[in-house]
Design a protein around this motif. Structure first.
Motif, PDB file in Angstrom:
ATOM      1  N   MET A  26      50.225  47.903  51.377  1.00 22.38           N
ATOM      2  CA  MET A  26      49.740  48.880  52.344  1.00 22.38           C
ATOM      3  C   MET A  26      50.024  48.429  53.769  1.00 22.38           C
ATOM      4  SD  MET A  26      46.079  49.761  50.634  1.00 22.38           S
ATOM      5  CE  MET A  26      45.981  50.209  48.928  1.00 22.38           C
ATOM      6  N   ASP A  27      51.224  47.959  54.014  1.00 17.74           N
ATOM      7  CA  ASP A  27      51.677  47.488  55.322  1.00 17.74           C
ATOM      8  C   ASP A  27      50.896  46.294  55.822  1.00 17.74           C
ATOM      9  OD1 ASP A  27      52.059  50.915  56.255  1.00 17.74           O
ATOM     10  OD2 ASP A  27      53.568  49.537  55.458  1.00 17.74           O
ATOM     11  N   LEU A  28      50.131  45.646  54.942  1.00 21.47           N
ATOM     12  CA  LEU A  28      49.388  44.447  55.319  1.00 21.47           C
ATOM     13  C   LEU A  28      49.982  43.269  54.580  1.00 21.47           C
ATOM     14  CD1 LEU A  28      46.987  42.930  56.580  1.00 21.47           C
ATOM     15  CD2 LEU A  28      45.658  43.535  54.571  1.00 21.47           C
ATOM     16  N   THR A  29      50.503  42.309  55.303  1.00 19.57           N
ATOM     17  CA  THR A  29      51.031  41.109  54.669  1.00 19.57           C
ATOM     18  C   THR A  29      49.877  40.155  54.432  1.00 19.57           C
ATOM     19  OG1 THR A  29      53.147  41.351  55.768  1.00 19.57           O
ATOM     20  CG2 THR A  29      52.639  39.185  54.883  1.00 19.57           C
ATOM     21  N   PHE A  30      49.683  39.836  53.156  1.00 20.63           N
ATOM     22  CA  PHE A  30      48.548  38.996  52.782  1.00 20.63           C
ATOM     23  C   PHE A  30      49.077  37.780  52.054  1.00 20.63           C
ATOM     24  CE2 PHE A  30      44.001  38.686  51.876  1.00 20.63           C
ATOM     25  CZ  PHE A  30      44.002  37.708  50.902  1.00 20.63           C
ATOM     26  N   GLN A  31      48.913  36.626  52.647  1.00 24.08           N
ATOM     27  CA  GLN A  31      49.345  35.402  51.972  1.00 24.08           C
ATOM     28  C   GLN A  31      48.167  34.834  51.204  1.00 24.08           C
ATOM     29  OE1 GLN A  31      51.287  32.496  54.374  1.00 24.08           O
ATOM     30  NE2 GLN A  31      51.328  30.962  52.778  1.00 24.08           N
ATOM     31  N   SER A  32      48.312  34.739  49.885  1.00 28.63           N
ATOM     32  CA  SER A  32      47.216  34.252  49.059  1.00 28.63           C
ATOM     33  C   SER A  32      47.113  32.747  49.151  1.00 28.63           C
ATOM     34  CB  SER A  32      47.404  34.684  47.613  1.00 28.63           C
ATOM     35  OG  SER A  32      48.731  34.754  47.247  1.00 28.63           O
ATOM     36  N   SER A  33      45.936  32.273  48.807  1.00 27.89           N
ATOM     37  CA  SER A  33      45.684  30.846  48.834  1.00 27.89           C
ATOM     38  C   SER A  33      46.522  30.145  47.774  1.00 27.89           C
ATOM     39  CB  SER A  33      44.200  30.577  48.578  1.00 27.89           C
ATOM     40  OG  SER A  33      43.407  31.288  49.502  1.00 27.89           O
ATOM     41  N   VAL A  34      46.639  28.869  47.898  1.00 28.70           N
ATOM     42  CA  VAL A  34      47.435  28.089  46.961  1.00 28.70           C
ATOM     43  C   VAL A  34      46.544  27.578  45.842  1.00 28.70           C
ATOM     44  CG1 VAL A  34      48.883  26.050  46.710  1.00 28.70           C
ATOM     45  CG2 VAL A  34      49.015  27.421  48.787  1.00 28.70           C
ATOM     46  N   CYS A  35      46.985  27.740  44.623  1.00 29.13           N
ATOM     47  CA  CYS A  35      46.233  27.280  43.456  1.00 29.13           C
ATOM     48  C   CYS A  35      46.920  26.044  42.905  1.00 29.13           C
ATOM     49  CB  CYS A  35      46.194  28.391  42.411  1.00 29.13           C
ATOM     50  SG  CYS A  35      45.255  27.965  40.957  1.00 29.13           S
ATOM     51  N   LEU A 204      44.720  33.816  35.984  1.00 29.29           N
ATOM     52  CA  LEU A 204      44.426  33.890  37.409  1.00 29.29           C
ATOM     53  C   LEU A 204      45.167  35.046  38.073  1.00 29.29           C
ATOM     54  CD1 LEU A 204      44.999  30.084  38.107  1.00 29.29           C
ATOM     55  CD2 LEU A 204      42.795  31.179  37.701  1.00 29.29           C
ATOM     56  N   HIS A 205      44.496  35.661  39.047  1.00 20.29           N
ATOM     57  CA  HIS A 205      45.135  36.644  39.926  1.00 20.29           C
ATOM     58  C   HIS A 205      44.829  36.263  41.369  1.00 20.29           C
ATOM     59  CE1 HIS A 205      46.603  39.716  37.159  1.00 20.29           C
ATOM     60  NE2 HIS A 205      45.495  39.582  36.461  1.00 20.29           N
ATOM     61  N   PRO A 206      45.827  36.266  42.237  1.00 18.22           N
ATOM     62  CA  PRO A 206      45.560  35.994  43.654  1.00 18.22           C
ATOM     63  C   PRO A 206      44.795  37.148  44.283  1.00 18.22           C
ATOM     64  CG  PRO A 206      47.827  36.683  43.360  1.00 18.22           C
ATOM     65  CD  PRO A 206      47.250  36.532  41.974  1.00 18.22           C
ATOM     66  N   PRO A 207      44.157  36.927  45.418  1.00 20.05           N
ATOM     67  CA  PRO A 207      43.417  38.017  46.075  1.00 20.05           C
ATOM     68  C   PRO A 207      44.282  39.223  46.387  1.00 20.05           C
ATOM     69  CG  PRO A 207      42.855  35.906  47.063  1.00 20.05           C
ATOM     70  CD  PRO A 207      44.001  35.634  46.133  1.00 20.05           C
ATOM     71  N   PHE A 283      40.793  35.767  41.457  1.00 24.75           N
ATOM     72  CA  PHE A 283      40.220  36.313  40.232  1.00 24.75           C
ATOM     73  C   PHE A 283      40.577  35.377  39.078  1.00 24.75           C
ATOM     74  CE2 PHE A 283      41.095  39.835  43.092  1.00 24.75           C
ATOM     75  CZ  PHE A 283      39.911  40.548  43.064  1.00 24.75           C
ATOM     76  N   HIS A 284      39.613  35.170  38.176  1.00 28.03           N
ATOM     77  CA  HIS A 284      39.880  34.278  37.051  1.00 28.03           C
ATOM     78  C   HIS A 284      39.103  34.702  35.809  1.00 28.03           C
ATOM     79  CE1 HIS A 284      36.655  32.607  39.560  1.00 28.03           C
ATOM     80  NE2 HIS A 284      36.145  32.041  38.481  1.00 28.03           N
ATOM     81  N   HIS A 285      39.778  34.553  34.679  1.00 27.77           N
ATOM     82  CA  HIS A 285      39.241  34.803  33.341  1.00 27.77           C
ATOM     83  C   HIS A 285      39.426  33.498  32.584  1.00 27.77           C
ATOM     84  CE1 HIS A 285      39.701  35.934  29.070  1.00 27.77           C
ATOM     85  NE2 HIS A 285      38.947  36.984  29.325  1.00 27.77           N
ATOM     86  N   VAL A 286      38.381  33.034  31.884  1.00 29.35           N
ATOM     87  CA  VAL A 286      38.418  31.677  31.331  1.00 29.35           C
ATOM     88  C   VAL A 286      38.058  31.676  29.851  1.00 29.35           C
ATOM     89  CG1 VAL A 286      37.708  29.285  31.688  1.00 29.35           C
ATOM     90  CG2 VAL A 286      37.589  30.890  33.602  1.00 29.35           C
ATOM     91  N   GLN A 287      38.885  30.989  29.066  1.00 28.15           N
ATOM     92  CA  GLN A 287      38.598  30.670  27.672  1.00 28.15           C
ATOM     93  C   GLN A 287      38.560  29.157  27.530  1.00 28.15           C
ATOM     94  OE1 GLN A 287      42.146  33.081  26.450  1.00 28.15           O
ATOM     95  NE2 GLN A 287      40.777  33.744  24.807  1.00 28.15           N
ATOM     96  N   GLN A 288      38.096  28.674  26.382  1.00 30.49           N
ATOM     97  CA  GLN A 288      37.985  27.236  26.205  1.00 30.49           C
ATOM     98  C   GLN A 288      38.128  26.854  24.740  1.00 30.49           C
ATOM     99  OE1 GLN A 288      34.018  26.098  27.430  1.00 30.49           O
ATOM    100  NE2 GLN A 288      33.070  27.670  26.183  1.00 30.49           N
ATOM    101  N   SER A 289      38.452  25.590  24.533  1.00 25.72           N
ATOM    102  CA  SER A 289      38.445  25.050  23.180  1.00 25.72           C
ATOM    103  C   SER A 289      37.001  24.792  22.754  1.00 25.72           C
ATOM    104  CB  SER A 289      39.260  23.757  23.117  1.00 25.72           C
ATOM    105  OG  SER A 289      38.710  22.776  23.989  1.00 25.72           O
ATOM    106  N   HIS A 290      36.776  24.681  21.464  1.00 23.52           N
ATOM    107  CA  HIS A 290      35.417  24.507  20.946  1.00 23.52           C
ATOM    108  C   HIS A 290      34.854  23.157  21.399  1.00 23.52           C
ATOM    109  CE1 HIS A 290      32.141  25.640  18.308  1.00 23.52           C
ATOM    110  NE2 HIS A 290      32.095  24.396  17.869  1.00 23.52           N
TER     111      HIS A 290
END
Length: 323
Positions: A26-35, A204-207, A283-290
């Motif tokens: 939307m004409d806004l340049t957004f630099q996401s944070s570094v993961c 993960l999804h950046p902002p 944004f983050h969605h997390v799964q794990q081992s038992h």
């Protein structure tokens, strides 16, 4: 757990990977944070607990089985005198999803206070408990509920505290079943996530992906666990509606949320001995081992230009009807 102090926050780290995405929306340049995935050079030790009578001993097979306060068998023995008998807050759900959309409700877990040894017995199949268990109480549950472990941990991540110019707001302890899943969301914290045992799988999804990620308002509710071991959902009538993400990124309903097809997820597996830097607003969605064991450090974010850009992007998304 006698070597965690040198393991989890080891300063001899190599940079494992850098993921950076730059979006123009939307004409806004957004630099996401570094993961960053930070890979220490050590191998994570097995979890230990400290007994005032016998020193340190691993949490291993039960030395005996006795009833616990839940009516279920509970491990006992000298290796768990100090930590095993400590009660912790445990999230209990019928399907492993706590703080997640279920039907037309945003549902929070039932919460029970259980001895840590009983949680371990359930994880190892030596006892039963209705639903899926997850030690996930935040708000710094490690020092408040398991202070015996503080001597095995650094109070902060030194290089992160120096870089961020502050000490962490919270240090959290995580332990749960493989079925326990964290739904897609974001936090207003800089997150240093350290896996001690097992592995965590992050989506993960950046902002800058915000225009493609749907939010809806939901009536809040809480699971209640009945005496018979079944679950019922009870509305929290005094609470306002909760904005939450209804989409499951592992199986997205693109017919209902077609914009999500334009989002570009990053997938990352954090194994024992590794640390993930998860920037605020990702944004983050997390799964794990038992039986995965993890500790994370939360540093409050700065409400600076980065936050203002995200708020503008969020407002433009809503105003354009993309939400």
């Amino acid at each position: 757990m006698n070597t965690l102090s040198t393991s989890i926050v080891s300063t001899s780290m190599c940079l494992g990977c850098i993921s950076e995405q730059i979006s123009a929306l939307m004409d806004l340049t957004f630099q996401s944070s570094v993961c960053l995935l930070l890979c220490p050079t050590w191998t994570s030790p097995p979890l230990h607990c400290t007994s005032t009578e016998t020193g340190s001993a691993p949490i291993g097979p039960a030395s005996s089985v006795t009833p616990c306060s839940t009516g279920q068998p509970c491990r006992s023995g000298p290796s768990l005198i100090s930590v095993g008998s400590t009660e912790v807050s445990v999230a209990v759900t019928p399907d492993g999803y706590a703080d997640a959309v279920r039907g037309n409700r945003f549902v929070m877990p039932a919460e029970r206070r259980l001895p840590l040894s009983c949680v371990l017995d359930v994880l190892e199949g030596q006892a039963q408990h209705p639903g899926v268990l997850y030690v996930q109480k935040q708000c710094s549950n490690l020092p408040t509920e398991l202070p015996q472990l503080l001597s095995d941990l650094e109070p902060h991540v030194p290089w992160a505290s120096e870089a961020l110019g502050k000490m962490p707001d919270a240090v959290n302890f995580w332990l749960g079943e493989a079925a326990a899943v964290t739904s897609l969301h974001k936090d207003h914290y800089e997150n240093l996530y350290c896996v001690v045992s097992g592995e965590k799988r992050f989506l993960l999804h950046p902002p800058s992906d915000r225009p493609f990620i749907p939010y809806e308002l939901y009536t809040p509710a809480t699971y209640q666990l009945t005496q018979e071991g079944s679950f019922k959902m009870v509305d929290e009538e005094a609470m306002e509606k909760v904005p939450w993400i209804p989409l499951d990124p592992l199986a997205p309903d693109l017919a209902r949320y077609p914009n999500y097809s334009q989002a570009r997820a990053l997938c990352c597996t954090v194994q024992a001995g590794e640390m993930l830097y998860l920037p605020a607003l990702w944004f983050h969605h997390v799964q794990q081992s038992h039986g995965c064991i993890a500790v994370n450090y939360w540093y409050d974010m700065e409400y600076d230009l980065k936050y203002s850009y995200f708020q503008l992007l969020d407002s433009l998304t809503k105003a354009s009807g993309l939400d």
